[in-house]
Design a protein around this motif. Structure first.
Motif, PDB file in Angstrom:
ATOM      1  N   THR A  13      -1.726   6.997   4.043  1.00 43.47           N
ATOM      2  CA  THR A  13      -1.020   6.153   3.442  1.00 43.47           C
ATOM      3  C   THR A  13      -1.634   4.950   2.865  1.00 43.47           C
TER       4      THR A  13
ATOM      5  N   ALA B  14       0.564   1.532  -2.404  1.00 42.51           N
ATOM      6  CA  ALA B  14       1.092   1.922  -3.716  1.00 42.51           C
ATOM      7  C   ALA B  14       0.455   3.179  -4.091  1.00 42.51           C
TER       8      ALA B  14
ATOM      9  N   MET C 297       2.101   6.095  -2.520  1.00 46.38           N
ATOM     10  CA  MET C 297       3.536   6.316  -3.075  1.00 46.38           C
ATOM     11  C   MET C 297       3.479   6.944  -4.346  1.00 46.38           C
TER      12      MET C 297
ATOM     13  N   GLY D  99       5.610   9.528   1.381  1.00 48.88           N
ATOM     14  CA  GLY D  99       6.383   8.445   1.934  1.00 48.88           C
ATOM     15  C   GLY D  99       5.849   8.513   3.414  1.00 48.88           C
TER      16      GLY D  99
ATOM     17  N   SER E 174      10.603  -0.787  -1.552  1.00 49.39           N
ATOM     18  CA  SER E 174       9.016  -0.416  -2.027  1.00 49.39           C
ATOM     19  C   SER E 174       9.113  -0.400  -3.675  1.00 49.39           C
ATOM     20  N   ARG E 175      10.633  -0.163  -4.316  1.00 45.72           N
ATOM     21  CA  ARG E 175      10.850  -0.045  -5.569  1.00 45.72           C
ATOM     22  C   ARG E 175      12.239  -0.568  -6.194  1.00 45.72           C
TER      23      ARG E 175
ATOM     24  N   ARG F  81      14.788   4.212   4.610  1.00 48.27           N
ATOM     25  CA  ARG F  81      13.870   3.704   3.783  1.00 48.27           C
ATOM     26  C   ARG F  81      12.750   4.751   3.283  1.00 48.27           C
TER      27      ARG F  81
ATOM     28  N   THR G 136      12.435   7.180  -1.640  1.00 45.57           N
ATOM     29  CA  THR G 136      11.764   7.496  -2.788  1.00 45.57           C
ATOM     30  C   THR G 136      11.434   8.932  -2.867  1.00 45.57           C
TER      31      THR G 136
END
Lengths: 507, 376
Positions: free
Chosen positions: A53, A76, A79, A84, A105-106, A155, A159
């Motif tokens: 990650t 980032a 991602m 995720g 995160s966004r 969470r 994404t």
């Protein structure tokens, strides 16, 4: 299922001061599969997750995502690559709402401003995936720990990810809630998502995973093999490492006719223990085994007077006691506690070796007007530095500059200097490499032979079976059984795991 | 250290101690002060005037060193006391009351005032230990309460908002010099005020506390890591209360010294204490985060700021300009850490593998070493 390689790691290595956390680890994650990553505490699972990650960068090795080399240099970037994660630690911000945490995160935006209706909508969508009926505007601080964990999972679902890493997501949620999670996981894998699932719970792994990888002491011992080809016992064996379990164990004779020095009978505590009974004799190593969160450290805290004993009795050397502080435990009853979190609670990183060790003996060295002679202090500390073979450049050296193993020795030395007779040692070898571990085992045996009564807390089964004379198993703040240690690894691991899971099946 | 253990020769030992001293902020301050005094003195010889420049300067240093120590003791456990000034005013108020309304002798009034200061400190400490609220907030609140209370009491009980009755001996302490002490016709210097005696006494006491006693060591360990201290058997709650009381007592003593030097007990006592109380210890190397203190450093830090102030005063620089300059000098002095680090590094090279979370936080990220001894 025709699947492609979603993520591949080749020869990942990562070192931290004093420990080689990962040593040429390989991992191949296929799309549409649920892949279990197993290993004991400190085996390197979390380090691997952190590399995948972008939290840590590997010293060596390469990562590829969907067949092409990926440079995951930051969270980032991870991602962006479609990875995720649901972390093991609670990474939520308690001052924010559920919705804000989920979309953090966004953040959905309209121009420069946050699009609040979209925040709520998105959060609701993620919560609905888990059948959670939570208002996105609820402050995080108001949630229970299980709910917090579920929000953490939600969470991870926010994404669109082609690869989802779940780091012990079920450690603190109920079976019911876990089932919902697995339903979501199944839906995701059907859509082609690759899921990497880290867990200690064998049942879950066997019920929901397709493939398994096992790490031990930073190395891959099973690399992406189909789970159906292995039995539970085999998995436990490779996790723990029979070679280590089969270490030469010295002949130890414990005089069981002696009265116990520490005796808990039917103890309930404010932290939630129910009916805990234990007996510990001098010269004996009593193991307290259990999973993380089983209530072992909390029991130690209760013995030390840091948490309240609400009913039942504690006897030290036959006399009923009510201990209210660590100082009282030490000075009146000679009980010491080597803590689990070395850096946070065990040592003073910014202080000298002298002070770190001498802290427990100042009361003994104290003369008129509180005078403590630096000379006698140093001489005393030197004795333990030599005895425990602590590698330092001088007593003035700051403990923060020592390696993990030496810090742990410093943390232990202060209790030996204080001449404790009962010593609670909590997870002594976490984050310590195999060789230093071995020297610690020798040290613990020697201390017991010298007459110290040792209560050893550990989540490392092999360590338990190697060190302890007797093993008490704790699960959910209660003792579920006690076994005499035969040092026969197969037999012991079977009966201990039965004690944990047998209990779990009942409740 | 290793070398001293191996050789054991006293020459070696002294060389080691000297090198350690060179690596401390105290050494650096000493050099700056020395250069500054020489420069000021050579441009303005009036700087060396005993009774009119040196004596008031020493009086100021004496009072503010006690103020600095009052802050330093709470800094030692990683706390702070924003109410140093108001606590001084509160203590001084009790002294004034004792002398004016109750006709108490000097020592009794002084003891009463110090007790009052200590009680206020104990209250802050108790609140911090009990509630876990940051000492910054607790002492800030305490400061507001006292700033309101003290003038109110003065306006009720005193004529003209000051207690002016002086017990026997007050002037001797606050406004006499060693010239008043004569042995066989030979009198002391009129450049050295008697007020340095209590200040030196306090320095010795606090220095002894931190370098030689169990209590002082326990306070430093509490400052370094309060959780580890508690788990090592230190009654951290009681230590917190104690150290705040000590701070309150020292603040009250500083209030007394200031009143003795000006001749009256007023509600304005302590108004200038707060900033100075931080400047002294921090310049001297005391860590804001706790775990390391220096009494000598505090004295030198205070001395530096007061010498600068006095020097610029002689050049007729106005108060505002003076404060701006002091701020600039403070910034420069604090960045001198890097220079000290250069010297320190030759002795204890920090291994590159030290955990980044391990060094003490606070303004001095790069404490080269923590000396074992703290000399008074």
């Amino acid at each position: 299922m025709s699947s492609t390689i979603a993520l591949e790691a080749n020869g990942l290595s990562k070192s931290f001061p004093g420990v080689k956390a990962l040593d040429r680890v390989n991992l191949r994650l296929m799309s549409g599969e649920t892949h279990a990553l197993m290993g004991e505490n400190g085996a390197g699972k979390s380090t691997l997750i952190k590399i995948l990650t972008g939290v840590h960068r590997p010293d060596e090795g390469a990562l590829s995502v969907a067949g092409s080399i990926a440079d995951i240099h930051s969270p980032a970037a991870a991602m962006h690559a479609g990875i995720g994660v649901v972390h093991q630690e609670r990474n939520v911000i308690r001052g924010f709402t559920v919705g804000e945490n989920i979309v953090m995160s966004r953040m959905p935006r309209r121009g420069p401003r946050v699009d609040w209706p979209a925040v709520r909508r998105e959060a609701k969508r993620c919560l609905a995936l888990l059948d959670l009926e939570l208002d996105p505007d609820t402050p995080m601080a108001r949630l229970s720990s299980a709910q917090t964990q579920l929000v953490e999972i939600a969470r991870g679902l926010y994404t669109e990810t082609s690869i989802l890493l779940l780091d012990e997501p079920t450690a603190s949620i109920s079976d019911n809630e876990a089932d919902r999670l697995f339903r979501v996981v199944r839906r995701l894998t059907e859509q082609g998502t690759a899921v990497l699932f880290v867990s200690h719970k064998l049942e879950e792994v066997f019920a929901h995973c397709d493939t398994v990888s096992v790490l031990r002491d930073g190395r891959s011992v099973l690399e992406s093999e189909p789970l159906s080809a292995h039995s539970r016992d085999e998995i436990v064996d490779v996790m723990v490492g029979r070679s280590l379990a089969a270490l030469e164990v010295p002949e130890r004779a414990v005089d069981r006719s002696r009265p116990p020095v520490l005796e808990l009978s039917d103890v309930d505590t404010a932290s939630g223990h129910r009916g805990v009974s234990l007996e510990l004799r001098s010269g004996e190593i009593l193991g307290l085994y259990g999973l993380v969160g089983a209530g072992r450290t909390e029991l130690a805290r209760a013995v030390l007077g840091l948490d309240r004993v609400t009913s039942g009795s504690v006897h030290v050397r036959g006399a009923r006691v009510s201990i209210r502080s660590v100082r009282q435990a030490l000075e009146s009853y000679r009980i010491g506690y080597v803590t689990e979190n070395r850096k946070e609670e065990g040592v003073f990183l910014a202080q000298s070796v002298t002070r770190n060790v001498a802290i427990t003996v100042w009361s003994r060295l104290e003369r008129m007007l509180g005078y403590v002679s630096t000379k006698s202090e140093r001489a005393l500390v030197q004795k333990y530095v030599t005895e425990l073979d602590i590698r330092i450049s001088g007593q003035r050296q700051l403990v923060g500059q020592l390696s993990g193993g030496n810090q742990q020795k410093v943390s232990l030395a202060k209790w030996l200097a204080a001449k404790t007779e009962i010593l609670i040692i909590d997870e002594p070898t976490v984050g310590i490499d195999v060789r230093t571990k071995r020297s610690f085992y020798d040290l613990i045996w020697k201390l017991a032979d010298d007459g110290l009564a040792i209560l050893l807390i550990s989540s490392d089964l092999a360590e338990m079976i190697t060190l302890a004379d007797r093993i008490a198993v704790m699960d959910r703040f209660a003792i579920t059984g006690e076994v005499e240690n035969s040092h026969d690894y197969d037999e012991m691991s079977q009966s201990i795991i039965r004690l944990i899971h047998g209990h779990a099946a009942v409740t | 250290m290793t070398s001293t253990l191996k050789s054991g020769s006293s020459a070696h030992l002294q060389a080691g101690a000297l090198r350690r001293f060179v690596a401390t902020p105290s050494f650096f301050l000493l050099v700056i002060i020395f250069v500054l005094v020489i420069v000021l003195g050579s441009i303005k010889p009036a700087f060396f005037n005993g009774p009119f420049v040196i004596a008031p300067l020493l009086t100021g240093i004496s009072i503010f060193t006690v103020v600095g120590l009052s802050q330093m003791v709470v800094l030692s456990i990683g706390h702070m006391n924003l109410a140093v000034g108001p606590m001084a005013a509160f203590g001084a108020m009790f002294m004034g009351l004792s002398y004016e309304l109750w006709d108490l002798p000097l020592v009794l009034g002084l003891a009463l005032g110090i007790l009052a200061g200590a009680a206020m400190g104990a209250l802050s400490g108790w609140l911090v230990a009990r509630t876990g609220v940051n000492s910054f907030i607790v002492t800030l609140a305490m400061s507001f309460a006292l700033i309101g209370l003290v003038p109110t009491v003065y306006s009720w009980l005193s004529a003209g908002s000051a207690f002016t009755v002086k017990p026997d001996g007050l002037d001797e302490i606050g406004r006499s010099s060693f010239s008043a002490i004569c042995v066989n016709g030979a009198c002391g210097s009129n450049a050295i005020p008697l007020i340095v005696i209590p200040a030196l006494g306090v320095m010795l006491l606090i220095g002894y506390l931190y370098s030689h006693t169990r209590l002082g060591r326990e306070l430093l360990m509490t400052g370094s890591n309060v959780d580890a201290a508690q788990l090592s058997g230190i009654p951290t709650g009681r230590r917190i209360v104690l150290v705040h009381s000590l701070s309150g007592a020292l603040a009250a003593l500083a209030g007394f010294l200031l009143a003795a030097s000006t001749g009256s007990f007023t509600p304005g006592i302590g108004q200038e204490f707060m900033l100075q109380s931080f400047v002294g210890p921090i310049l001297g190397g005391t860590l804001l985060a706790g775990g390391y203190v220096s009494v000598t450093g505090t004295l030198l830090g205070i001395t530096l700021t007061l010498v600068i102030r006095k020097g610029l005063d002689l050049f007729g620089v106005g108060l505002e300009t003076l404060n701006v300059l002091l701020g600039v000098i403070l910034l420069i002095a604090l960045s001198s850490d890097q220079i000290r680090l250069f010297f320190g590094r030759r002795r204890t090279r920090r291994p590159a593998q030290v955990d980044r979370t391990s060094p003490p936080p606070g303004p001095k990220l790069a404490q080269p070493s923590v000396p074992e001894e703290i000399s008074a």
